[in-house]
Design an enzyme around this catalytic site. Sequence first.
Site, PDB file in Angstrom:
ATOM      1  N   LEU A  44       0.912  -1.184  -0.126  1.00  0.00           N
ATOM      2  CA  LEU A  44      -0.255  -0.010   0.089  1.00  0.00           C
ATOM      3  C   LEU A  44       0.995   1.139   0.073  1.00  0.00           C
ATOM      4  O   LEU A  44       0.398   2.336  -0.369  1.00  0.00           O
ATOM      5  CB  LEU A  44      -1.149  -0.001   0.968  1.00  0.00           C
ATOM      6  CG  LEU A  44      -1.905   1.032   1.320  1.00  0.00           C
ATOM      7  CD1 LEU A  44      -2.948   1.082   0.052  1.00  0.00           C
ATOM      8  CD2 LEU A  44      -2.658   1.219   2.625  1.00  0.00           C
ATOM      9  N   SER A  45       2.110   1.179   0.559  1.00  0.00           N
ATOM     10  CA  SER A  45       2.912   2.283   0.860  1.00  0.00           C
ATOM     11  C   SER A  45       3.365   2.980  -0.840  1.00  0.00           C
ATOM     12  O   SER A  45       3.917   2.296  -1.616  1.00  0.00           O
ATOM     13  CB  SER A  45       4.256   2.089   1.509  1.00  0.00           C
ATOM     14  OG  SER A  45       5.287   2.764   1.147  1.00  0.00           O
TER      15      SER A  45
END
Length: 244
Positions: A44-45
């Site tokens: 997700l980063s």
Amino acid sequence: MCRCGLCLCLCFKKKPEEVFVKPRMGVGPSTTTPKNLILYIHGLSAPSRAVWMTAKAASIPVTIRYLDLFKGEHKTPEFAKINPDTTVPTLQDGDFSLWESRPIMTYIVSRYGKNTRLYPKDLQQRAVCDRLLHYDLGSVYKTISEYMYPQLFQAKPPDTDKEGAMRKTFDYMNRQLQGQKYMCGDDMTIVDISMATNLALVELRNYKLDTWPLLCTWFQRMKSLSYWAECNAGLYEWKSPMLE
């Protein structure tokens, strides 16, 4: 850099003792050919996705290690020996470890990249990239995350003040694209990669970019890259419990 625990629940395929190597800070390997670059990320980063995309764009082979932040795999003593800040993304290049996405991107392109247009060697062109990388960190990443994260992870309604700040950032980005295809000119650089991975976050709430036609066209251009889907799968596959 991503300090939060927001990610896909992805685990190591190897035991930690098989993955982690205690680094020795120094000049790193003497070779100009990467032997075993290891990149620790979570899906997700945005910073993690940006580094991975940069490696793809520069044809630099990296071994991806997913850290399950929900299980605290970034807080283990083994990982702390690699990165005492226990953050992702983190790069291991032999005895050398580096974290924070923008330094990692500039490092791998400068040391191993065959496509110098991604981070130009010309000092004036490079200075323009550096200026926009600082803007990306201080404005693009900041305003988008401040607007989006409370909605995604705290079930808060959209904040009009924070949206206003984000929209000013979009105004700037749209203006930067006048007369050129990419943020620094007609060649894609790591600036475009970093900004695009940050901008992708707004898609989780179907935020429309029609108000900024140059920005919208540029973003679609970035999404058409052959490696976009692979490197950003962690974003699009993630489902916020707040959106159910």
